[in-house]
Write an enzyme that holds these catalytic residues in place. Structure first.
Site, PDB file in Angstrom:
ATOM      1  N   ASN A  43       0.841  -1.202   0.000  1.00 49.35           N
ATOM      2  CA  ASN A  43       0.000   0.000   0.000  1.00 49.35           C
ATOM      3  C   ASN A  43       0.877   1.252   0.000  1.00 49.35           C
ATOM      4  OD1 ASN A  43       0.597  -0.889   2.668  1.00 49.35           O
ATOM      5  ND2 ASN A  43      -1.151   0.179   3.531  1.00 49.35           N
ATOM      6  N   ILE A  44       0.372   2.267  -0.686  1.00 53.39           N
ATOM      7  CA  ILE A  44       1.102   3.532  -0.836  1.00 53.39           C
ATOM      8  C   ILE A  44       0.138   4.658  -0.474  1.00 53.39           C
ATOM      9  CG2 ILE A  44       2.406   5.003  -2.418  1.00 53.39           C
ATOM     10  CD1 ILE A  44       2.810   2.428  -4.187  1.00 53.39           C
ATOM     11  N   GLU A  45       0.394   5.279   0.667  1.00 55.25           N
ATOM     12  CA  GLU A  45      -0.524   6.312   1.159  1.00 55.25           C
ATOM     13  C   GLU A  45      -0.134   7.697   0.629  1.00 55.25           C
ATOM     14  OE1 GLU A  45      -0.762   5.646   5.423  1.00 55.25           O
ATOM     15  OE2 GLU A  45      -2.006   3.873   5.062  1.00 55.25           O
ATOM     16  N   CYS A  54      -4.240   0.709  -2.452  1.00 49.64           N
ATOM     17  CA  CYS A  54      -4.041  -0.518  -1.680  1.00 49.64           C
ATOM     18  C   CYS A  54      -3.025  -1.441  -2.355  1.00 49.64           C
ATOM     19  CB  CYS A  54      -5.359  -1.284  -1.559  1.00 49.64           C
ATOM     20  SG  CYS A  54      -6.634  -0.427  -0.629  1.00 49.64           S
ATOM     21  N   GLU A  56      -3.207  -4.576  -3.050  1.00 52.52           N
ATOM     22  CA  GLU A  56      -3.779  -5.477  -4.056  1.00 52.52           C
ATOM     23  C   GLU A  56      -3.823  -4.803  -5.426  1.00 52.52           C
ATOM     24  OE1 GLU A  56      -4.933  -4.682  -1.104  1.00 52.52           O
ATOM     25  OE2 GLU A  56      -6.164  -6.266  -0.209  1.00 52.52           O
ATOM     26  N   CYS A  87     -10.598  -4.388   0.599  1.00 51.83           N
ATOM     27  CA  CYS A  87     -11.668  -3.387   0.647  1.00 51.83           C
ATOM     28  C   CYS A  87     -12.592  -3.566  -0.559  1.00 51.83           C
ATOM     29  CB  CYS A  87     -11.069  -1.987   0.674  1.00 51.83           C
ATOM     30  SG  CYS A  87     -10.468  -1.406  -0.924  1.00 51.83           S
ATOM     31  N   CYS A  90     -11.094  -2.701  -4.019  1.00 48.81           N
ATOM     32  CA  CYS A  90     -10.201  -3.749  -4.545  1.00 48.81           C
ATOM     33  C   CYS A  90     -10.989  -4.966  -5.019  1.00 48.81           C
ATOM     34  CB  CYS A  90      -9.164  -4.156  -3.507  1.00 48.81           C
ATOM     35  SG  CYS A  90      -7.873  -2.901  -3.303  1.00 48.81           S
TER      36      CYS A  90
HETATM   37  N1  THU Z   1      -5.228  -1.381   2.673  1.00 51.15           N
HETATM   38  C1  THU Z   1      -4.671  -2.209   1.726  1.00 51.15           C
HETATM   39  O1  THU Z   1      -3.598  -1.918   1.189  1.00 51.15           O
HETATM   40  N2  THU Z   1      -5.314  -3.347   1.418  1.00 51.15           N
HETATM   41  C2  THU Z   1      -6.411  -3.823   2.080  1.00 51.15           C
HETATM   42  O2  THU Z   1      -6.860  -4.917   1.766  1.00 51.15           O
HETATM   43  C3  THU Z   1      -7.040  -3.019   3.132  1.00 51.15           C
HETATM   44  C4  THU Z   1      -6.504  -1.636   3.289  1.00 51.15           C
HETATM   45  C5  THU Z   1      -4.474  -0.187   3.098  1.00 51.15           C
HETATM   46  C6  THU Z   1      -5.012   1.141   2.715  1.00 51.15           C
HETATM   47  C7  THU Z   1      -4.365   2.034   3.767  1.00 51.15           C
HETATM   48  O3  THU Z   1      -3.058   2.375   3.362  1.00 51.15           O
HETATM   49  C8  THU Z   1      -4.250   1.139   4.986  1.00 51.15           C
HETATM   50  O4  THU Z   1      -4.391  -0.183   4.509  1.00 51.15           O
HETATM   51  C9  THU Z   1      -5.254   1.419   6.074  1.00 51.15           C
HETATM   52  O5  THU Z   1      -6.531   1.435   5.561  1.00 51.15           O
END
Ligand code: THU
Length: 127
Positions: A43-45, A54, A56, A87, A90
């Site tokens: 994941n890259i915020e 996310c 995935e 989520c 995804c």
């Molecule tokens: N996130 C994912 O990368 N994949 C998931 O299946 C659930 C959520 C990430 C998004 C965000 O960076 C962090 O988790 C918290 O929500």
């Protein structure tokens, strides 16, 4: 044929690159194509939170942009200490490529397998 344990290991390795400045919740994914290649993602915020992507979808966009279209399985792990399920965005994104995809979840000690059909029943398919 790659086994699920090694796919989970690749997801854990990918999780090390997670950029989670805002949530601190790291996620890693490893996507196995039908041709036997593995694409990983984390994941890259973003400071504009909604621009976060996310793990995935990162794995999928890497594979799709490389010309891949057929997928066998995706392993998903997180730093959360329990199974982490994808989520809604995804689930929808992945459904474009078929709901027979297998999803492998690992909580650090045990593994669970679902199909995308189980996690997104009656998916919207336009064509
Ligand atoms: N996130 C994912 O990368 N994949 C998931 O299946 C659930 C959520 C990430 C998004 C965000 O960076 C962090 O988790 C918290 O929500």
């Amino acid at each position: 044929m790659m086994n699920y344990d090694s796919l989970v290991s690749k997801a854990k390795e990918a999780m090390k690159n997670a950029y989670t400045k805002y949530s601190g919740f790291d996620v890693g994914a490893a996507l196995l194509t039908k041709s036997g290649k593995v694409y990983t993602g984390c994941n890259i915020e973003n400071s504009s939170y909604g621009a976060t992507i996310c793990a995935e979808r990162v794995a999928f966009v890497k594979a799709i942009s490389d010309g891949e279209r057929e997928f066998e399985a995706i392993a998903i792990v997180s730093s959360g200490g329990d199974y982490t399920y994808p989520c809604g965005i995804c689930r929808q994104f992945m459904s474009e490529w078929g709901t027979d995809l297998k999803l492998i979840f690992d909580n650090g000690s045990e593994t669970k397998v679902y199909t995308l059909e189980q996690l997104l029943p009656e998916a919207f398919i336009k064509f």
